[in-house]
Motif scaffolding. Structure first.
Motif, PDB file in Angstrom:
ATOM      1  N   VAL A 108      31.026  56.886  91.639  1.00  0.00           N
ATOM      2  CA  VAL A 108      30.901  58.329  91.812  1.00  0.00           C
ATOM      3  C   VAL A 108      29.529  58.650  92.399  1.00  0.00           C
ATOM      4  O   VAL A 108      28.518  58.059  92.001  1.00  0.00           O
ATOM      5  CB  VAL A 108      31.078  59.076  90.471  1.00  0.00           C
ATOM      6  N   LYS A 109      29.526  59.610  93.318  1.00  0.00           N
ATOM      7  CA  LYS A 109      28.282  60.133  93.878  1.00  0.00           C
ATOM      8  C   LYS A 109      28.242  61.635  93.655  1.00  0.00           C
ATOM      9  O   LYS A 109      29.267  62.285  93.497  1.00  0.00           O
ATOM     10  CB  LYS A 109      28.176  59.828  95.369  1.00  0.00           C
ATOM     11  N   GLY A 110      27.035  62.193  93.634  1.00  0.00           N
ATOM     12  CA  GLY A 110      26.908  63.634  93.469  1.00  0.00           C
ATOM     13  C   GLY A 110      25.449  64.049  93.441  1.00  0.00           C
ATOM     14  O   GLY A 110      24.568  63.343  93.948  1.00  0.00           O
ATOM     15  N   THR A 111      25.194  65.180  92.806  1.00  0.00           N
ATOM     16  CA  THR A 111      23.831  65.697  92.684  1.00  0.00           C
ATOM     17  C   THR A 111      23.495  65.904  91.214  1.00  0.00           C
ATOM     18  O   THR A 111      24.387  66.106  90.386  1.00  0.00           O
ATOM     19  CB  THR A 111      23.675  67.038  93.428  1.00  0.00           C
ATOM     20  N   LEU A 119      19.838  66.131  81.448  1.00  0.00           N
ATOM     21  CA  LEU A 119      20.229  65.713  82.791  1.00  0.00           C
ATOM     22  C   LEU A 119      21.716  65.998  82.994  1.00  0.00           C
ATOM     23  O   LEU A 119      22.566  65.465  82.277  1.00  0.00           O
ATOM     24  CB  LEU A 119      19.948  64.218  82.980  1.00  0.00           C
ATOM     25  N   HIS A 120      22.042  66.833  83.979  1.00  0.00           N
ATOM     26  CA  HIS A 120      23.422  67.151  84.333  1.00  0.00           C
ATOM     27  C   HIS A 120      23.782  66.410  85.625  1.00  0.00           C
ATOM     28  O   HIS A 120      23.035  66.478  86.607  1.00  0.00           O
ATOM     29  CB  HIS A 120      23.606  68.655  84.529  1.00  0.00           C
ATOM     30  N   LEU A 121      24.934  65.728  85.608  1.00  0.00           N
ATOM     31  CA  LEU A 121      25.433  65.021  86.783  1.00  0.00           C
ATOM     32  C   LEU A 121      26.630  65.786  87.314  1.00  0.00           C
ATOM     33  O   LEU A 121      27.641  65.938  86.613  1.00  0.00           O
ATOM     34  CB  LEU A 121      25.818  63.582  86.413  1.00  0.00           C
ATOM     35  N   MET A 122      26.565  66.233  88.549  1.00  0.00           N
ATOM     36  CA  MET A 122      27.572  67.151  89.091  1.00  0.00           C
ATOM     37  C   MET A 122      28.380  66.490  90.200  1.00  0.00           C
ATOM     38  O   MET A 122      27.827  65.944  91.162  1.00  0.00           O
ATOM     39  CB  MET A 122      26.886  68.423  89.594  1.00  0.00           C
ATOM     40  N   ASN A 123      29.720  66.540  90.021  1.00  0.00           N
ATOM     41  CA  ASN A 123      30.672  66.046  91.004  1.00  0.00           C
ATOM     42  C   ASN A 123      31.954  66.856  90.836  1.00  0.00           C
ATOM     43  O   ASN A 123      32.410  67.071  89.716  1.00  0.00           O
ATOM     44  CB  ASN A 123      30.941  64.554  90.804  1.00  0.00           C
ATOM     45  N   GLN A 124      32.529  67.320  91.947  1.00  0.00           N
ATOM     46  CA  GLN A 124      33.671  68.216  91.870  1.00  0.00           C
ATOM     47  C   GLN A 124      34.950  67.506  91.423  1.00  0.00           C
ATOM     48  O   GLN A 124      35.840  68.140  90.845  1.00  0.00           O
ATOM     49  CB  GLN A 124      33.914  68.888  93.230  1.00  0.00           C
ATOM     50  N   GLN A 125      35.069  66.200  91.664  1.00  0.00           N
ATOM     51  CA  GLN A 125      36.300  65.476  91.339  1.00  0.00           C
ATOM     52  C   GLN A 125      36.284  64.843  89.951  1.00  0.00           C
ATOM     53  O   GLN A 125      37.337  64.544  89.399  1.00  0.00           O
ATOM     54  CB  GLN A 125      36.579  64.381  92.378  1.00  0.00           C
ATOM     55  N   HIS A 126      35.113  64.615  89.395  1.00  0.00           N
ATOM     56  CA  HIS A 126      35.026  63.872  88.142  1.00  0.00           C
ATOM     57  C   HIS A 126      34.178  64.632  87.124  1.00  0.00           C
ATOM     58  O   HIS A 126      33.159  65.241  87.473  1.00  0.00           O
ATOM     59  CB  HIS A 126      34.415  62.479  88.368  1.00  0.00           C
ATOM     60  N   THR A 127      34.607  64.578  85.864  1.00  0.00           N
ATOM     61  CA  THR A 127      33.808  65.117  84.759  1.00  0.00           C
ATOM     62  C   THR A 127      32.945  63.988  84.206  1.00  0.00           C
ATOM     63  O   THR A 127      33.460  62.967  83.753  1.00  0.00           O
ATOM     64  CB  THR A 127      34.709  65.673  83.654  1.00  0.00           C
ATOM     65  N   LEU A 128      31.655  64.163  84.263  1.00  0.00           N
ATOM     66  CA  LEU A 128      30.712  63.104  83.902  1.00  0.00           C
ATOM     67  C   LEU A 128      29.928  63.491  82.661  1.00  0.00           C
ATOM     68  O   LEU A 128      29.741  64.682  82.371  1.00  0.00           O
ATOM     69  CB  LEU A 128      29.753  62.840  85.075  1.00  0.00           C
ATOM     70  N   PRO A 129      29.459  62.505  81.912  1.00  0.00           N
ATOM     71  CA  PRO A 129      28.693  62.818  80.698  1.00  0.00           C
ATOM     72  C   PRO A 129      27.337  63.438  81.026  1.00  0.00           C
ATOM     73  O   PRO A 129      26.807  63.295  82.131  1.00  0.00           O
ATOM     74  CB  PRO A 129      28.527  61.442  80.034  1.00  0.00           C
TER      75      PRO A 129
END
Length: 367
Positions: A108-111, A119-129
């Motif tokens: 997964v990649k994101g911002t 720390l928030h990890l943001m990706n539109q397709q996946h819910t991340l911890p």
């Protein structure tokens, strides 16, 4: 004596006192006596997550350089999730999650967004911890309420000394096709299409495709281990290991499959025992009443007959290799196949029954 004269005499005496130097003694000076001063000692706490957290409260966390965090997080139905997180100072992140003994790798990649130490990890397709910086060298995973998880299990990721590149290799299932001197591969899970690099690991796959008359010129489902390129090669797939072709198969649909045939099914459970995914135990029921697959060590093929939900498998034949780590499971798998008398697709799972009891559960192979 008048007052003016008295003040003049006093000023003269003071000037002499201030400007005069003390007379040097001819006798040697004795060393000064040092009086020890008792200093109260401060109790030092051993280094721990508590002391690190307390220290962090008084300092700011900055992601002003590229950094890697690695650890193995708990998993509900596997030995753990090998987690590799790269944070880049330009606001990007990359994650590799490998579900151990499941052969399931998620890239997964994101911002990222940093709020104080969260720390928030943001990706539109996946819910991340979500994570929290316990210190500038450790992250701890937070629960759904945004609080640290209280558990004896490990929910921490530790920072490495240097940035480590993400291993982007993963098992893949997709449509492979050759047109002239170029080959393409379309991932079933995302629909993305890539050019296949003409490397030495691609050559056996290409040769197998061209030599098989039922494959040549057709788009065929294939399973392999590969990685996607970066930069100028971002539209290129590099094959590390070719597994096999699955003629007669199609990509699994996002919705629940309605038919038994036409999909590559992966054995998930035999009776109540989970099947290690890395063994790649799979079967394809073709629409011509034949089946074939891989049982963990040997390839097999046979025939089947299905009427409504009833199922009968016969003429099962296998290659004769011996693999110590999978021979017992392979025997259970093939025996269960032949014992099955009914098949039902429930949700995303294919369940095989014997005397109304589930003896095997399979799911569509995603890679």
């Amino acid at each position: 004596m008048n007052m003016r004269f008295a003040f003049a005499m006093l000023a003269s005496v003071m000037m002499v006192a201030c400007s005069s130097q003390p007379e040097r003694s001819s006798e040697p000076l004795l060393p000064a006596t040092v009086v020890p001063i008792e200093v109260s000692t401060v109790e030092e706490l051993p280094d721990s997550e508590v002391t690190q957290a307390l220290a962090t409260d008084f300092e700011m966390i900055f992601i002003d350089q590229d950094m890697s965090f690695i650890g193995t997080l708990p998993c509900a139905d596997c030995p753990g999730i090998a987690f590799h997180l790269n944070l880049y100072r330009d606001g990007r992140f990359e994650i590799r999650q490998e579900y151990l003994e499941r052969n399931n790798i998620l890239l997964v990649k994101g911002t990222w967004l940093l709020e104080q130490r969260t720390l928030h990890l943001m990706n539109q397709q996946h819910t991340l911890p979500t994570f929290q910086f316990v210190s500038n060298r450790r992250l701890t995973m937070l629960d759904m309420a945004g609080k640290p998880i209280v558990s004896s299990l490990n929910y921490h990721l530790d920072r490495t000394e240097r940035l480590q590149s993400i291993d982007t290799r993963r098992p893949m299932l997709g449509l492979y096709q050759v047109n002239g001197d170029s080959a393409t591969f379309t991932l079933c899970d995302s629909g993305e299409r890539f050019q296949v690099a003409m490397t030495q690991h691609h050559m056996p796959m290409l040769r197998n495709y061209r030599q098989d008359p039922q494959l040549s010129g057709q788009a065929v489902i294939a399973t392999l281990t590969g990685r996607l390129g970066n930069g100028q090669d971002s539209n290129t797939l590099f094959i590390d290991q070719f597994e096999q072709f699955w003629p007669g198969a199609a990509c699994p649909q996002r919705h629940a499959p309605a038919a038994v045939h036409g999909l590559v099914w992966r054995a998930e459970k035999i009776a109540e025992q989970y099947v290690p995914q890395q063994l790649n135990v799979r079967v394809l029921f073709r629409d011509n009443n034949t089946l074939y697959g891989f049982a963990g060590c040997n390839n097999f093929h046979g025939s089947y007959r299905q009427r409504a939900n009833t199922l009968e498998i016969s003429n099962l034949a296998m290659t004769r290799k011996f693999c110590e780590e999978s021979s017992q499971l392979e025997q259970s798998f093939t025996q269960s196949l032949q014992n099955a008398d009914r098949a039902e697709v429930n949700g995303h799972a294919l369940q095989l029954f014997q005397n109304n009891a589930v003896i095997m559960q399979l799911v569509p192979a995603a890679n």
